[in-house]
Structures are given as C-alpha cells and as structure tokens.
Design an enzyme around this catalytic site. Structure first.
Site, PDB file in Angstrom:
ATOM      1  N   LEU A  57      18.039   5.730   2.467  1.00  0.00           N
ATOM      2  CA  LEU A  57      17.064   5.554   3.541  1.00  0.00           C
ATOM      3  C   LEU A  57      17.676   5.057   4.853  1.00  0.00           C
ATOM      4  O   LEU A  57      16.981   5.008   5.865  1.00  0.00           O
ATOM      5  CB  LEU A  57      15.950   4.610   3.076  1.00  0.00           C
ATOM      6  CG  LEU A  57      14.978   5.212   2.057  1.00  0.00           C
ATOM      7  CD1 LEU A  57      14.094   4.139   1.437  1.00  0.00           C
ATOM      8  CD2 LEU A  57      14.119   6.299   2.702  1.00  0.00           C
ATOM      9  N   TYR A 107      27.784  -8.068 -13.096  1.00  0.00           N
ATOM     10  CA  TYR A 107      28.222  -7.643 -11.754  1.00  0.00           C
ATOM     11  C   TYR A 107      29.680  -8.038 -11.509  1.00  0.00           C
ATOM     12  O   TYR A 107      30.142  -9.036 -12.041  1.00  0.00           O
ATOM     13  CB  TYR A 107      27.340  -8.289 -10.675  1.00  0.00           C
ATOM     14  CG  TYR A 107      25.927  -7.795 -10.607  1.00  0.00           C
ATOM     15  CD1 TYR A 107      25.485  -6.689 -11.325  1.00  0.00           C
ATOM     16  CD2 TYR A 107      24.993  -8.463  -9.813  1.00  0.00           C
ATOM     17  CE1 TYR A 107      24.154  -6.262 -11.238  1.00  0.00           C
ATOM     18  CE2 TYR A 107      23.669  -8.042  -9.734  1.00  0.00           C
ATOM     19  CZ  TYR A 107      23.266  -6.956 -10.451  1.00  0.00           C
ATOM     20  OH  TYR A 107      21.959  -6.552 -10.375  1.00  0.00           O
ATOM     21  N   GLY A 126      21.101   3.193  -0.163  1.00  0.00           N
ATOM     22  CA  GLY A 126      21.634   3.612   1.134  1.00  0.00           C
ATOM     23  C   GLY A 126      21.075   4.919   1.650  1.00  0.00           C
ATOM     24  O   GLY A 126      21.275   5.263   2.825  1.00  0.00           O
ATOM     25  N   LEU A 153      16.459   0.188  -0.138  1.00  0.00           N
ATOM     26  CA  LEU A 153      17.006   1.216   0.754  1.00  0.00           C
ATOM     27  C   LEU A 153      17.470   2.436  -0.034  1.00  0.00           C
ATOM     28  O   LEU A 153      18.168   3.292   0.499  1.00  0.00           O
ATOM     29  CB  LEU A 153      18.173   0.641   1.571  1.00  0.00           C
ATOM     30  CG  LEU A 153      17.812  -0.495   2.532  1.00  0.00           C
ATOM     31  CD1 LEU A 153      19.059  -1.075   3.183  1.00  0.00           C
ATOM     32  CD2 LEU A 153      16.835  -0.013   3.602  1.00  0.00           C
ATOM     33  N   SER A 183      17.056  -2.086  -4.757  1.00  0.00           N
ATOM     34  CA  SER A 183      17.310  -0.809  -4.079  1.00  0.00           C
ATOM     35  C   SER A 183      16.200  -0.422  -3.113  1.00  0.00           C
ATOM     36  O   SER A 183      15.734   0.731  -3.098  1.00  0.00           O
ATOM     37  CB  SER A 183      17.542   0.320  -5.092  1.00  0.00           C
ATOM     38  OG  SER A 183      18.733   0.115  -5.803  1.00  0.00           O
ATOM     39  N   GLY A 236      19.976   6.759   6.248  1.00  0.00           N
ATOM     40  CA  GLY A 236      20.339   8.007   6.919  1.00  0.00           C
ATOM     41  C   GLY A 236      21.823   8.286   6.938  1.00  0.00           C
ATOM     42  O   GLY A 236      22.254   9.339   7.418  1.00  0.00           O
ATOM     43  N   LYS A 237      22.623   7.379   6.376  1.00  0.00           N
ATOM     44  CA  LYS A 237      24.080   7.532   6.516  1.00  0.00           C
ATOM     45  C   LYS A 237      24.652   8.685   5.695  1.00  0.00           C
ATOM     46  O   LYS A 237      25.789   9.109   5.943  1.00  0.00           O
ATOM     47  CB  LYS A 237      24.791   6.235   6.156  1.00  0.00           C
ATOM     48  CG  LYS A 237      24.685   5.802   4.706  1.00  0.00           C
ATOM     49  CD  LYS A 237      25.358   4.442   4.512  1.00  0.00           C
ATOM     50  CE  LYS A 237      25.218   3.932   3.089  1.00  0.00           C
ATOM     51  NZ  LYS A 237      25.826   2.572   2.947  1.00  0.00           N
TER      52      LYS A 237
END
Length: 347
Positions: free
Chosen positions: A243, A53, A241, A238, A236, A245-246
C-alpha cells in the site's frame, strides 16, 4: 498520539505500535534502538515482538534476536516503565523454537523464561499465543483451511490447561495480560468462555492481519470485538509494503521485503497491483500520502486497538510519525469502501 484501552486490562496503548520483526535482520541494533527512541518521543508507547523474530526469512540462527535487541535497549536506557511490551509464544509449526512444540502448560513457563531473559525484564505486559494449536485461517490459509477434523473436547481441554498456566504466571507477576494471534471468532469465543467459567486470564486482544487489502476481520471478529472488549492489534496495515506504492510498475527496491521474500507471504498476486493502484488514486484524489491514509484508516476502525507497523529504516519511521494524527474525512472513507466493494479479496 491517540491512546486506546487494551481490552479490560486497564492498560493504555498508543494507536500505533512499533513492530520489531525486522530487528536483527533488515534493521541493525543501533538503528533499532534509534527507532524505539523516536517512537517514544512521538507518543508511541507500544512495542510488539516475538520469540521467533526476526523474519524475512525466519532462520534458526536468528531466532530470538529481535527480543535481544529490545532487551539491550531496556538495559541501556532503563526506560522499561515507559513502554508497553508485547511478545509471543510461537507454538506448533515453527520447528526452530522448541522443536515446534505445541502451546501447553508444559511449554508456557519455559517460553516466558526465555523471553524475559532476552528482553532484560522481569515482566511482559501482553503475552500472546502466536498460532492456535488447531490451525488457522490466517496467511492465505482461508482458501484451504478445513476445521472439520478438529476435536472440540481436546480444544477446550487445551484452553483450560493453557489458561491455568497463564494464571500462575500472572500470580508470579511475570505477565500482566494475555492475547491471541491469528485466531478466529469461534476460537476467541472459546477462550473467553473458558476464562470466564473458571476465573482465569481473559483475552485482551487479537493480533490478526488487517489492512485495506485484507479485511477478513470485518464480520464475525468485528462483532466479537465490539461486544467483548477484545481489540484488534492489526498487523501488516500497509500490506507488507504494497500500500506504500513502492512495488508498483514491477519495482523491487533494494533491501525491501519483496527483495527477500518474493511473494510477500502470499500477498503478491496477479490482481493485487491493479487494486493497489485504485487505493493510490483515492489518496491522490484527496491530497493524502498513501502511507498516512492506510494507517489512519486502520486506526479509525472502531474495533482496532492498535495498528502494528514495521520500519526497516529510521527515515521510514520518521515519515510514518508525520502522519500519526491524521483523521480521514467521511468522503475518503466512502471512497475506500467503494474500492473495497469492487476489489474485496485481491490475494
């Protein structure tokens, strides 16, 4: 914040885990340190990183930077004892780290040396193997991965070799527990069998992708988790990202993951935005924030030990924390299951 056992290790981890894969790329050092401070105050004691990372994208010049940022926090605050710290050995497939060398007794010692140095600590709570040497179904490889070329004898010999090296590290006090990542049910069962037959370190956890949009864990691996006390560390939750909605309506916010990696690691598909809209409507129907709903659903799954989320900005972490104790009703869970049966694999 709910606390859960990490396998049979005796270690307790928070049901939410702060992921660090943006530390050193999208998230600068000062804000990363503020995130760790805020997470601790909220009762999140679990921090996950990796020698490779940050990501988005992975670059040779940034390898190890996320660990260094966490290490700077440990050095500055002297609060190493307040956190459960997890990191990973990259293994084959990432040429930037030790030229993509396989996980083996020859690489484990040096990999741990490097992580300990960057993290400014003398022990790692959970040491994980990022990718199986034999390959993986994860990251959309389930569509094409072919295990028929595997050599079982070689796989079992590798497992015994790696576990023997880990045992030496346990005896040195440099690692407390051992976990897998991007693994299958068969693979995990072999690690368990070899460890039990030879009194070697036992798998405590599996870090695989899991969210309302990616439920590959729900069958054989869920059964293994339940019977073997090997908890899922869900990354993950979400869906990178989606989920939140962005990204609906073609939006790509500046600095977001999609602005850096257009296909979101294979998660972006022709169908996925329509499926996300279904889950957003479930949240709206029940008066829930979609981020809180997605994380609460993940934490409530019986085999999940912790859900690993990332926040590029402090405000995002603050928002997640406001929903950390949400418990979904059966009505919400039923609606999520109806949506899943109608749209089981959107990518």
């Amino acid at each position: 914040m709910q606390m859960k056992p990490l396998g049979r290790t005796g270690i307790e981890v928070s049901a939410l885990c702060l992921g660090t894969m943006t530390f050193g790329s999208q998230t600068r050092l000062e804000e990363a340190h503020e995130q760790i401070d805020m997470a601790l105050v909220a009762g999140i004691n679990f921090i996950d990183t990796a020698e490779m990372y940050p990501v988005n994208p992975v670059r040779a010049e940034t390898i190890g930077r996320s660990e260094r940022i966490v290490g700077r926090w440990i050095e500055k605050t002297k609060q190493r004892d307040k956190i459960v710290l997890a990191t990973k050995h990259s293994g084959e497939g990432l040429g930037y780290v030790r030229d993509g060398a396989l996980i083996s007794s020859e690489t484990i010692h040096d990999a741990i040396d490097g992580s300990l140095r960057r993290l400014n600590t003398d022990y790692i709570d959970l040491y994980q193997f990022h990718w199986p040497n034999r390959g993986s179904y994860m990251f959309r490889q389930n569509w094409t991965f072919d295990p028929t070329g595997q050599n079982k004898v070689d796989t079992l010999a590798h497992i015994e070799d790696a576990l023997g090296a880990l045992q030496k590290e346990v005896e040195r006090g440099r690692i407390r527990a051992f976990g897998l990542s991007n693994e299958s049910a068969w693979g995990t069962a072999q690690w368990l069998r070899v460890s039990e037959d030879n009194d070697l370190p036992r798998v405590a956890s599996i870090q695989n992708e899991y969210s309302m949009l990616c439920r590959l864990y729900d069958t054989d691996l869920a059964e293994l988790s339940a019977n073997e006390d090997v908890g899922l560390l869900a990354f993950s939750p979400l869906a990178a990202g989606l989920l939140t909605g962005k990204y609906q309506g073609g939006a790509v916010p500046d600095g977001s993951r999609m602005s850096l990696v257009d296909n979101l690691g294979g998660r972006k598909s022709d169908r996925v935005f329509d499926v996300v809209d279904v889950y957003l409507k479930v949240a709206q129907k029940h008066g829930l924030d979609p981020i809180h709903m997605a994380l609460a659903w993940c934490m409530q799954r019986p085999f999940v030990a912790s859900a690993i989320f990332g926040a590029t900005q402090l405000a995002q972490l603050e928002h997640i924390i406001t929903g950390k104790d949400l418990v979904l009703s059966q009505e919400v869970i039923d609606d999520i299951n109806v949506a899943h049966r109608a749209h089981p694999m959107p990518y």
